[in-house]
Design a protein around this motif. Sequence first.
Motif, short mmCIF file in Angstrom:
data_model
loop_
_atom_site.label_atom_id
_atom_site.label_comp_id
_atom_site.label_asym_id
_atom_site.label_seq_id
_atom_site.Cartn_x
_atom_site.Cartn_y
_atom_site.Cartn_z
N SER A 64 0.45 -0.55 -14.99
CA SER A 64 0.35 -1.02 -13.61
C SER A 64 1.17 -2.30 -13.40
N LEU A 84 -2.27 -4.71 -5.04
CA LEU A 84 -3.63 -4.35 -4.67
C LEU A 84 -3.90 -2.87 -4.94
N LEU A 85 -2.93 -2.03 -4.68
CA LEU A 85 -3.09 -0.60 -4.94
C LEU A 85 -3.23 -0.34 -6.44
N THR A 86 -2.41 -0.97 -7.25
CA THR A 86 -2.51 -0.74 -8.69
C THR A 86 -3.79 -1.33 -9.26
N TYR A 87 -4.29 -2.42 -8.69
CA TYR A 87 -5.58 -2.95 -9.14
C TYR A 87 -6.68 -1.92 -8.88
N THR A 88 -6.67 -1.33 -7.72
CA THR A 88 -7.65 -0.30 -7.40
C THR A 88 -7.51 0.88 -8.35
N MET A 89 -6.29 1.27 -8.63
CA MET A 89 -6.07 2.39 -9.54
C MET A 89 -6.50 2.05 -10.97
N GLN A 90 -6.36 0.79 -11.39
CA GLN A 90 -6.82 0.37 -12.71
C GLN A 90 -8.33 0.57 -12.83
N VAL A 91 -9.06 0.13 -11.83
CA VAL A 91 -10.52 0.24 -11.84
C VAL A 91 -10.92 1.72 -11.85
N VAL A 92 -10.28 2.52 -11.02
CA VAL A 92 -10.60 3.95 -10.96
C VAL A 92 -10.27 4.63 -12.29
#
Length: 152
Positions: A64, A84-92
Amino acid sequence: MTTEAPRTPQVDRDSGVSVLVGAAVAALVLGLVLSVVGAFAAGSAAALGALVGTALVVVVLAGSSLVVNLVAGIMPTAALMFALLTYTMQVVLMGLVFAALSASGLLDSTLDRSWLATAVIGGVAIWLVSQVLLVTRRRIPVYDLPSEASER
């Protein structure tokens, strides 16, 4: 001379990659130490759990971060949105991996759950601290000021 050499986007992107490599190395070193300690303290399941946790941290965070670095080099105005999008994808992605490991039964037999969690939490913490330290030492600017020629 008091003049500065003009900076190019390629230099900034290379500096960003070197920061990411430094953070990944720090996380890998911590993971290897945890794996060795886990092997002596609790056996092979702990060592394997620490290695899997470390690999998960490095793959997810490096992937990411490289995407955000690439987007920032190509389209700086979209960097925050992609961060912000990649942070969300990291959590998911982390949640999906843990759900898959739990469903497969590996966390009960092959991997030690506590050592995996320790490696993930410790790896993320050392990644963040080392990335902040490396960025502040390299003094990579957040943005470029317009040149004097473009202001006229």
